[in-house]
Design an enzyme around this catalytic site. Structure first.
Site, mmCIF file in Angstrom:
data_model
loop_
_atom_site.group_PDB
_atom_site.id
_atom_site.type_symbol
_atom_site.label_atom_id
_atom_site.label_comp_id
_atom_site.label_asym_id
_atom_site.label_seq_id
_atom_site.Cartn_x
_atom_site.Cartn_y
_atom_site.Cartn_z
ATOM 1 N N LYS A 181 0.944 -1.358 0.212
ATOM 2 C CA LYS A 181 0.003 0.113 0.027
ATOM 3 C C LYS A 181 0.929 1.101 0.036
ATOM 4 O O LYS A 181 1.645 1.521 0.828
ATOM 5 C CB LYS A 181 -1.096 0.015 1.174
ATOM 6 C CG LYS A 181 -2.152 0.807 1.192
ATOM 7 C CD LYS A 181 -2.010 2.221 0.824
ATOM 8 C CE LYS A 181 -1.610 2.990 2.070
ATOM 9 N NZ LYS A 181 -1.395 4.767 1.614
ATOM 10 N N GLU A 256 10.227 1.989 10.458
ATOM 11 C CA GLU A 256 11.003 2.806 9.979
ATOM 12 C C GLU A 256 10.308 4.271 10.232
ATOM 13 O O GLU A 256 9.354 4.555 9.480
ATOM 14 C CB GLU A 256 11.529 2.791 8.500
ATOM 15 C CG GLU A 256 12.283 1.569 8.228
ATOM 16 C CD GLU A 256 13.811 1.473 8.964
ATOM 17 O OE1 GLU A 256 14.228 2.707 9.141
ATOM 18 O OE2 GLU A 256 14.221 0.236 9.226
ATOM 19 N N CYS A 290 14.034 11.220 6.288
ATOM 20 C CA CYS A 290 13.757 10.977 7.739
ATOM 21 C C CYS A 290 15.299 10.929 8.420
ATOM 22 O O CYS A 290 15.353 11.233 9.482
ATOM 23 C CB CYS A 290 13.296 9.528 7.667
ATOM 24 S SG CYS A 290 13.720 8.280 6.770
ATOM 25 N N GLU A 384 10.179 16.299 14.419
ATOM 26 C CA GLU A 384 10.415 16.283 13.029
ATOM 27 C C GLU A 384 9.561 17.137 12.226
ATOM 28 O O GLU A 384 8.419 17.161 12.086
ATOM 29 C CB GLU A 384 10.336 14.931 12.519
ATOM 30 C CG GLU A 384 10.653 14.548 11.184
ATOM 31 C CD GLU A 384 10.683 13.297 10.842
ATOM 32 O OE1 GLU A 384 9.497 12.538 10.940
ATOM 33 O OE2 GLU A 384 11.740 12.418 10.228
HETATM 34 P P1 NAP Z 1 1.905 8.613 7.582
HETATM 35 O O1 NAP Z 1 0.648 9.233 7.508
HETATM 36 O O2 NAP Z 1 2.717 7.870 8.618
HETATM 37 O O3 NAP Z 1 2.181 7.842 6.048
HETATM 38 C C1 NAP Z 1 3.173 6.736 5.725
HETATM 39 C C2 NAP Z 1 2.185 5.628 5.145
HETATM 40 O O4 NAP Z 1 1.190 5.102 5.985
HETATM 41 C C3 NAP Z 1 1.293 6.096 3.952
HETATM 42 O O5 NAP Z 1 1.397 5.154 2.980
HETATM 43 C C4 NAP Z 1 -0.098 6.159 4.796
HETATM 44 O O6 NAP Z 1 -0.987 6.512 3.914
HETATM 45 C C5 NAP Z 1 -0.236 5.263 5.605
HETATM 46 N N1 NAP Z 1 -1.120 5.462 6.631
HETATM 47 C C6 NAP Z 1 -1.569 6.553 7.124
HETATM 48 N N2 NAP Z 1 -2.357 6.241 8.170
HETATM 49 C C7 NAP Z 1 -2.640 5.059 8.443
HETATM 50 C C8 NAP Z 1 -3.059 3.908 9.401
HETATM 51 N N3 NAP Z 1 -3.874 4.570 10.039
HETATM 52 N N4 NAP Z 1 -3.062 2.603 9.223
HETATM 53 C C9 NAP Z 1 -1.935 2.122 8.214
HETATM 54 N N5 NAP Z 1 -1.258 2.856 7.302
HETATM 55 C C10 NAP Z 1 -1.527 4.190 7.344
HETATM 56 O O7 NAP Z 1 2.948 10.051 7.011
HETATM 57 P P2 NAP Z 1 2.345 11.319 6.344
HETATM 58 O O8 NAP Z 1 1.123 11.689 6.556
HETATM 59 O O9 NAP Z 1 2.700 10.713 5.061
HETATM 60 O O10 NAP Z 1 3.617 12.503 6.850
HETATM 61 C C11 NAP Z 1 3.209 12.869 8.123
HETATM 62 C C12 NAP Z 1 4.604 13.319 8.773
HETATM 63 O O11 NAP Z 1 5.188 11.766 8.712
HETATM 64 C C13 NAP Z 1 5.808 13.865 7.985
HETATM 65 O O12 NAP Z 1 5.686 15.182 8.211
HETATM 66 C C14 NAP Z 1 7.047 13.317 8.565
HETATM 67 O O13 NAP Z 1 7.326 14.080 9.752
HETATM 68 C C15 NAP Z 1 6.751 11.948 8.891
HETATM 69 N N6 NAP Z 1 7.362 11.057 7.860
HETATM 70 C C16 NAP Z 1 8.241 10.370 8.068
HETATM 71 C C17 NAP Z 1 8.836 9.229 6.891
HETATM 72 C C18 NAP Z 1 9.990 8.668 7.406
HETATM 73 O O14 NAP Z 1 10.532 8.283 6.251
HETATM 74 N N7 NAP Z 1 10.312 8.350 8.398
HETATM 75 C C19 NAP Z 1 8.222 9.501 5.780
HETATM 76 C C20 NAP Z 1 7.029 10.251 5.578
HETATM 77 C C21 NAP Z 1 6.504 10.979 6.757
HETATM 78 P P3 NAP Z 1 -1.476 7.950 3.398
HETATM 79 O O15 NAP Z 1 -0.523 8.172 2.072
HETATM 80 O O16 NAP Z 1 -3.076 7.778 2.723
HETATM 81 O O17 NAP Z 1 -1.475 8.918 4.293
#
Ligand code: NAP
Ligand code: MG
Length: 477
Positions: A181, A256, A290, A384
Site C-alpha cells: 500500500k 522505520e 527521515c 521532525e
Molecule cells: P504517514 O501518515 O505516517 O504515512 C505513511 C504511510 O502510512 C502512508 O502510506 C499512509 O497512507 C499510511 N497510513 C496513514 N495512516 C495509516 C493507518 N491508520 N494505518 C495504516 N497506514 C496508514 O505519514 P504522512 O502523513 O505521509 O507524513 C506525516 C509526517 O510523517 C511527515 O511530516 C513526517 O514528519 C513523517 N514522515 C516520516 C517518514 C519517514 O521516512 N520516517 C516518511 C514520511 C513521513 P496515506 O499516504 O494515505 O497517508
C-alpha cells in the site's frame, strides 16, 4: 521515438486498476485519488482509492502464491530480481519523470537519487538472494532460514520508490510474497514498479499493489489476519498504532519512523566542509528525509562562523531550481507552522521564513530556512519538521554535545566531524542512533539502516534487511 520532442510529462502514466494476482483489475469500490504535481498544483493522474475488499483480494493472492515462491531456489529468485534491476535501469527516464511529477523532485535529483539508488538496492538484493547462506550447521542441528510469509508493506511519499524497493526486494529475495500500500501522494511510481515486476516475469500473486488511503487500505492491510508481517515506513504516530495492532496479533513488525538527527562538529573539525555537507544533507529532497541531520551542533567558540557558513550554503538552494517544493499544501502548512513556532519560542531566523519564495506563487515551496540561537529544548529542535529547515545549536564541551545529540526521542542517523578520526568514532559510539557518517562518509546501500529509540524497530538494507524477512527452523540429528 527519438525522444527529442517528447516532454517528461508524456512518460508519466496512471492506471485505474489494482495489481492483484498478476493482473491489473478494477478496484472493488468507486473511489479515486487525484495525484497532484507539487510544482504545478495540477492533477496529473488518478488511481483507485482501494478498500478493505481490494486488500482482502490481494492478501488472498499473496497467500496462494506463497508456497510456490518460498520453494523457488534462492538463486532463481535472485535471477528474477536481477531482471527487475535491469528493467529499472532501462526505464530510468520513465521512473525519474514519474517521481519528478508526483513528488516535485528536481529532475536531476529524481534521476540520480530517486531512481539510481533503488535500482542499485534491487541489484544488491538480487546478488544477496543468490549468495546468502539460507542453511547452516550448528552442532547436531541444521538451521534453516525460511520466509516469514505474506508481508504487508506500507510506504511513505518522501523516497517513494526507494522505500518500496527497500521492503519488496528483501522480502522477495527471502521468499516472502508481498502486498504493497504506497502513499496516496505518490502511487504512480508504485504502479510503474508493479508493471516492471510483471514484465520481469515474477509469478502471479508474488507481488500485489493496492493503492488507497492510509486509514482505509493501509489499516485494512495492517489488521488483516492473512498478513504475517507488517513493514511500515512513515510517521511515528502511525507507526505506534501499527506496532500496537501487530503486537496484539503476535505478528512480526518492522518500523522505520522519524528522526531528528544531529550533525556534530567537534572542535578542530573542518567546519566549512561540515556545514556545507550538512546543509546539502538537510535541503536535498526539500528536507523530506527521515535521516536528515536537522540539528547542527557547534562549539561556542566557532558558533558565529558556522552561522555564517550555513547562511552562505543555504543561498545555493534556490527554490524552483535546486530546491523543489514539498509534497503537498498540508505539508507546506505544517512546515510553516514549525517556522512560526521557532520564532515564537525565541530562535532567530538568519535566512528563509514563512513567505512564499520570490516569483513562485504556484507550487508548494518553502524557503530554505536556517535558525540560529536554538535551544535544545525548543520544538524546532525536538520534532521532525520534514521541510527545508535546519537548527544551529551551540554546545560548551563534548559531554554537552553528547547530551544534546542524544536529547530527543529519536535516534535514526547522524554525523560526526573531527580532526582526529578516532575521536570522532569514539563520540559516534556514544550516540544513541542507528547510523553515523564520520567526516562525510558516503551512504552505503548495504549498511543496515534503522532506528534506536522511537525511530523504529528493525533494520532495512543489506544482509540485515534480508534477515527481517526470514525466520529460523532447527532440525536436530
Ligand atoms: P504517514 O501518515 O505516517 O504515512 C505513511 C504511510 O502510512 C502512508 O502510506 C499512509 O497512507 C499510511 N497510513 C496513514 N495512516 C495509516 C493507518 N491508520 N494505518 C495504516 N497506514 C496508514 O505519514 P504522512 O502523513 O505521509 O507524513 C506525516 C509526517 O510523517 C511527515 O511530516 C513526517 O514528519 C513523517 N514522515 C516520516 C517518514 C519517514 O521516512 N520516517 C516518511 C514520511 C513521513 P496515506 O499516504 O494515505 O497517508
Ligand atoms: Mg498521512
Amino acid at each position: 521515438m527519438d525522444g527529442t520532442a517528447q516532454g517528461a510529462q508524456d512518460l508519466v502514466t496512471s492506471r485505474d486498476a489494482q495489481y492483484i494476482g498478476g493482473k491489473w483489475r478494477p478496484a472493488a469500490g468507486g473511489g479515486r485519488i487525484d495525484v497532484v504535481d507539487p510544482v504545478t498544483e495540477k492533477v496529473i493522474g488518478q488511481v483507485p482509492a482501494g478498500t478493505a475488499e481490494d486488500v482482502d483480494e490481494a492478501v488472498r493472492a499473496a497467500r496462494a502464491a506463497l508456497p510456490g515462491w518460498a520453494a523457488t531456489p534462492p538463486a532463481e529468485r535472485g535471477a528474477i530480481l536481477g531482471a527487475v534491476r535491469d528493467l529499472m535501469a532501462a526505464r530510468r527516464e520513465e521512473i525519474a519523470a514519474t517521481v519528478a511529477a508526483e513528488l516535485g523532485a528536481p529532475p536531476a535529483f529524481a534521476a540520480a537519487v530517486h531512481t539510481d539508488m533503488p535500482t542499485a538496492v534491487m541489484g544488491g538484493f538480487a546478488a544477496l538472494a543468490a549468495g546468502h547462506a539460507f542453511e547452516e550447521q550448528v552442532g547436531n542441528s541444521r538451521v534453516f532460514q525460511e520466509p516469514v510469509g505474506v508481508v504487508g508493506a506500507i510506504t511513505p511519499w518522501n523516497y517513494p520508490l526507494h522505500q518500496v524497493v527497500a521492503k519488496a526486494a528483501p522480502a522477495l529475495a527471502a521468499g516472502c510474497t508481498v502486498v504493497l500500500k504506497p502513499a496516496e501522494d505518490t502511487p504512480l511510481v508504485a504502479q510503474l514498479f508493479a508493471a516492471i515486476l510483471d514484465e520481469a516475469g515474477l509469478p502471479a500473486g508474488v507481488f500485489n499493489l493496492v493503492t488507497g488511503l492510509g486509514p482505509v487500505a493501509g489499516q485494512a492491510l495492517a489488521e488483516h489476519p492473512g498478513v504475517d508481517m507488517v513493514s511500515f515506513t512513515g510517521s511515528t504516530a502511525v507507526g505506534r498504532q501499527i506496532g500496537a495492532t501487530a503486537g496484539a496479533a503476535v505478528k512480526r513488525v518492522a518500523l522505520e519512523l522519524g528522526g531528528k538527527s544531529a550533525n556534530v562538529i567537534l572542535p578542530g573539525a573542518d567546519l566549512a566542509r561540515a556545514v556545507n555537507v550538512g546543509i546539502a544533507n538537510v535541503f536535498a529532497n526539500s528536507g523530506q528525509t527521515c535521516s536528515a541531520w536537522t540539528r547542527i551542533l557547534v562549539d561556542s567558540a566557532r558558533y558565529d562562523e558556522a552561522v555564517e557558513a550555513a547562511t552562505a550554503a543555504a543561498a545555493k538552494y534556490v527554490p524552483g531550481e535546486r530546491l523543489g517544493p514539498v509534497v503537498n499544501a498540508k505539508q507546506r502548512e505544517r512546515v510553516r507552522g514549525y517556522i512560526r513556532r521557532g520564532t515564537a519560542e525565541g530562535a532567530r531566523i538568519v535566512v528563509g521564513g514563512t513567505d512564499a519564495p520570490d516569483g513562485l506563487e504556484t507550487g508548494y515551496y518553502v524557503r530554505p530556512t536556517v535558525f540560529a540561537d536554538v535551544d535544545p529544548g525548543m520544538t524546532i529542535a525536538q520534532e521532525e519538521i520534514f521541510g527545508p529547515v535546519v537548527a544551529l545549536i551551540r554546545y560548551e564541551d563534548e559531554d554537552d554535545a553528547l547530551r544534546i545529540a542524544n536529547g530527543t526521542v529519536y535516534g535514526l542517523a547522524g554525523a560526526v566531524w573531527g580532526a582526529d578520526e578516532a575521536e570522532a568514532v569514539a563520540f559516534a559510539r556514544r550516540m544513541d542512533t542507528g547510523q553515523v557518517d564520520i567526516n562525510g562518509g558516503r551512504f552505503n546501500p548495504l549498511a543496515p539502516f534503522g532506528g534506536y529509540k522511537q525511530s523504529g524497530v528493525g533494520r532495512e538494507l543489506g544482509a540485515h534487511g534480508l534477515a527481517e524477512y526470514l525466520q529460523t527452523k532447527s532440525l536436530q540429528f
